[in-house]
Motif scaffolding. Structure first.
Motif, PDB file in Angstrom:
ATOM      1  N   ASN A 163       0.822  -1.210   0.000  1.00 31.27           N
ATOM      2  CA  ASN A 163       0.000   0.000   0.000  1.00 31.27           C
ATOM      3  C   ASN A 163       0.859   1.264   0.000  1.00 31.27           C
ATOM      4  N   TYR A 164       2.073   1.123   0.488  1.00 28.30           N
ATOM      5  CA  TYR A 164       2.941   2.294   0.617  1.00 28.30           C
ATOM      6  C   TYR A 164       4.394   1.862   0.389  1.00 28.30           C
ATOM      7  N   MET A 165       4.708   1.577  -0.868  1.00 34.50           N
ATOM      8  CA  MET A 165       6.042   1.076  -1.216  1.00 34.50           C
ATOM      9  C   MET A 165       6.969   2.270  -1.450  1.00 34.50           C
ATOM     10  N   ASP A 166       7.393   2.878  -0.357  1.00 32.84           N
ATOM     11  CA  ASP A 166       8.253   4.060  -0.505  1.00 32.84           C
ATOM     12  C   ASP A 166       9.715   3.637  -0.674  1.00 32.84           C
ATOM     13  N   LYS A 167      10.567   4.631  -0.872  1.00 28.89           N
ATOM     14  CA  LYS A 167      11.974   4.335  -1.163  1.00 28.89           C
ATOM     15  C   LYS A 167      12.649   3.589  -0.022  1.00 28.89           C
ATOM     16  N   GLN A 205       2.154  -0.919 -11.884  1.00 30.88           N
ATOM     17  CA  GLN A 205       3.111   0.079 -11.362  1.00 30.88           C
ATOM     18  C   GLN A 205       3.893  -0.482 -10.178  1.00 30.88           C
ATOM     19  N   VAL A 209       8.320  -1.820 -10.000  1.00 29.82           N
ATOM     20  CA  VAL A 209       9.305  -1.545  -8.963  1.00 29.82           C
ATOM     21  C   VAL A 209       9.823  -2.826  -8.301  1.00 29.82           C
TER      22      VAL A 209
ATOM     23  N   MET B 160      -0.632   4.098  -2.585  1.00 29.64           N
ATOM     24  CA  MET B 160       0.205   5.167  -3.133  1.00 29.64           C
ATOM     25  C   MET B 160       1.217   4.532  -4.083  1.00 29.64           C
ATOM     26  N   PRO B 161       1.167   4.888  -5.355  1.00 28.09           N
ATOM     27  CA  PRO B 161       2.079   4.253  -6.313  1.00 28.09           C
ATOM     28  C   PRO B 161       3.545   4.472  -5.940  1.00 28.09           C
ATOM     29  N   ALA B 162       4.309   3.379  -5.984  1.00 30.51           N
ATOM     30  CA  ALA B 162       5.720   3.443  -5.592  1.00 30.51           C
ATOM     31  C   ALA B 162       6.493   4.437  -6.441  1.00 30.51           C
ATOM     32  N   THR B 163       6.154   4.493  -7.732  1.00 30.00           N
ATOM     33  CA  THR B 163       6.894   5.374  -8.635  1.00 30.00           C
ATOM     34  C   THR B 163       6.626   6.845  -8.289  1.00 30.00           C
ATOM     35  N   LEU B 165       5.729   7.899  -5.140  1.00 31.82           N
ATOM     36  CA  LEU B 165       6.344   8.169  -3.832  1.00 31.82           C
ATOM     37  C   LEU B 165       7.818   8.525  -3.978  1.00 31.82           C
ATOM     38  N   ALA B 166       8.458   7.924  -4.980  1.00 32.81           N
ATOM     39  CA  ALA B 166       9.879   8.220  -5.194  1.00 32.81           C
ATOM     40  C   ALA B 166      10.089   9.655  -5.673  1.00 32.81           C
ATOM     41  N   GLN B 170      10.375  13.532   0.247  1.00 28.74           N
ATOM     42  CA  GLN B 170      10.419  12.367   1.130  1.00 28.74           C
ATOM     43  C   GLN B 170       9.906  12.704   2.536  1.00 28.74           C
TER      44      GLN B 170
END
Lengths: 305, 203
Positions: A163-167, A205, A209, B160-163, B165-166, B170
């Motif tokens: 749900n929240y695949m952040d860096k 999407q 990643v 939230m799309p990973a692309t 969020l990048a 931050q």
């Protein structure tokens, strides 16, 4: 020389295919005859039940507190009596709607009371209906984190928060997998990178990643939910993907006809899955709420370079 | 034999080049997937706006962590009652600590321009239709956009799309972005309190 080239082609084909699996491609349409009455089918195990094997179950999109979820929980307990699995992986959407104390009882502890009494551990991942503080819930074993790793025998399990695949999460996953020397690597999370369901379908999407990371670091199996159906995806670049999102909600007739992705699918009833890992083999069996086997097979681990 | 004494400026220069290369390599290693490349920053003013936004969010986190100390301790194996008590106390304490908080306190005009442009770029093109669909398919029954009040706990949360969020500025782990229809909100991860929102953020 020619024989050598042929051998090379064969070797490449084997590496690309990645695994061998013994289960036919098939779609099971519509209603399996399941009703909301108590399950009555006898337990029919297709798993080898070998001494010393690792055994676990998989459920997804469970948290409704409905009578069907209870029936599925009872069927899991019934199967556990003959196939003593140690733990259960949860694909997210562990609780729909509110999350007051009574909801934890109604939507989780109640339906799986027998399993909890038998000290079966649950390892949860979070879905789009789950609140963040589930990571602190005593029975979800998330250790306060929405993404985490644990190891059982030769198998490393990675629970991710899709749900929240952040860096931060991507970097964590990459670094953990890079140093992981486990024989098997299994990732589980909510949103499916591949799915033939009409409602949501493939999350391309997310796939953009995570798939390169899975490929780079030799992930073997990916377990997901979100679409309220069962689907075994044909191996994608050597990785086996499953959608197991009908543990408490069902979307009958949601699987697209003749999807090129589907190895086997089922949208006629709720289901859970059982897995048994023994050496280079991972056996699986998907079981409906009424106890019918809807899919089964064995994945042979590919050799890691 | 001629003894050459290195020019200190030259040494510093060479070191800086080496360091800059090392940093570039390190960054490249972390973001070798082009989909995770950060959004381009087009001017020093934009860079300053991002830094300022990130600093304001960090200030919020300092405040919430102080407030959090007054909430009951939450263990990693808590009961549903303990979770409920923690969340409600944190929510109320945050509301009191941020009395008078208003829309735009964090999403100031300079950062909203950058975010809108980033969203526009990310959501452009037919191949990005899926991202838009994901944002809009979320069921939002019961969600009221009101700063300092919680996002309804019975409502779904958008993926939230990973692309994306990048590419957005931050955030620390305590704060998250979320879409509510075409609005972008900032929420406190644990209490679900809405910290700020940008109306009609999606193009």
């Amino acid at each position: 020389m020619r024989r050598f080239v042929n051998a090379k082609i064969l070797l490449v084909a084997f590496i690309v295919a990645g695994f061998s699996i013994s289960a036919p491609a098939q779609k099971i349409n519509g209603n399996s005859g399941a009703r909301s009455s108590a399950p009555s089918s006898p337990v029919k195990l297709t798993l080898p039940l070998k001494d010393g094997s690792l055994r676990f179950a998989v459920i997804g999109d469970t948290g409704t507190g409905s009578s069907q979820q209870h029936a599925l929980g009872s069927m899991m307990a019934k199967y556990r009596a003959v196939f003593p699995f140690e733990f259960v992986l949860m694909m997210g959407d562990n609780m729909y709607g509110g999350e007051k104390p009574k909801d934890f009882e109604k939507k989780f502890a109640g339906p799986y009371r027998q399993l909890l009494a038998d000290k079966v551990k649950f390892y949860a991942s979070l879905g789009n209906h789950d609140q963040a503080l589930q990571v602190n819930y005593e029975h979800f074993n998330m250790n306060g984190k929405d993404y985490y790793r644990f190891k059982k025998g030769d198998v490393a399990f990675y629970a991710l928060n899709s749900n929240y695949m952040d860096k931060k999460q991507v970097e964590w996953l990459e670094s953990e997998l890079a140093k992981d020397t486990s024989e098997w690597k299994v990732c589980f999370f909510h949103h499916p990178p591949y799915s033939s369901a009409k409602k949501h379908g493939s999350d391309s999407q997310l796939r953009e990643v995570v798939e390169p990371i899975f490929l780079k670091h030799g992930v073997d199996v990916v377990l997901t939910g979100h679409d309220h159906v069962y689907e075994r995806i044909k191996p994608q670049k050597g990785i086996y993907y499953f959608v197991s999102g009908a543990g408490g909600k069902l979307r009958t007739g949601d699987i697209k006809d003749s999807s090129p992705l589907t190895a086997k699918s089922f949208d006629g009833d709720m289901h859970f899955m059982l897995f048994e890992v023994t050496g280079d083999e991972m056996h699986f069996q998907a079981i409906s709420r009424t106890g019918q086997t809807i899919d089964s097979g064995v994945i042979t681990r590919r050799k890691k370079s | 034999m001629k003894h050459i004494i290195p020019d200190p400026l030259r040494v510093v220069g060479v070191s800086l080049i080496a360091l800059s290369f090392a940093v570039t390599v390190a960054v490249a290693q972390k973001t070798d997937n082009p989909a995770l490349a950060p959004a381009p920053v087009t001017s020093p003013a934009e860079k300053a706006a991002i830094e300022s936004f990130e600093n304001h969010v960090k200030d919020y986190v300092k405040l919430r962590n102080k407030v959090r100390e007054t909430a009951p301790k939450l263990s990693k194996d808590a009961t549903p009652e303990q979770i409920h008590a923690y969340r409600t106390t944190l929510e109320e304490s945050l509301r009191n600590a941020r009395k008078g908080a208003r829309r735009g306190d964090l999403f100031k005009p300079d950062i909203t321009s950058f975010i809108r442009r980033t969203l526009k770029n990310e959501f452009q093109g037919r191949d990005r239709k899926e991202i838009r669909d994901i944002a809009f398919e979320t069921e939002l029954k019961g969600v009221v956009l009101r700063v300092n009040y919680p996002y309804a706990d019975s409502a779904e949360q958008s993926e939230m799309p990973a692309t994306l969020l990048a590419k957005l500025p931050q955030l620390p782990k305590e704060v998250r972005y979320r879409f509510v229809g075409s609005n972008l909100i900032l929420v406190d991860r644990e209490s679900n309190v809405i910290l700020d929102f940008m109306p009609d953020a999606l193009p």
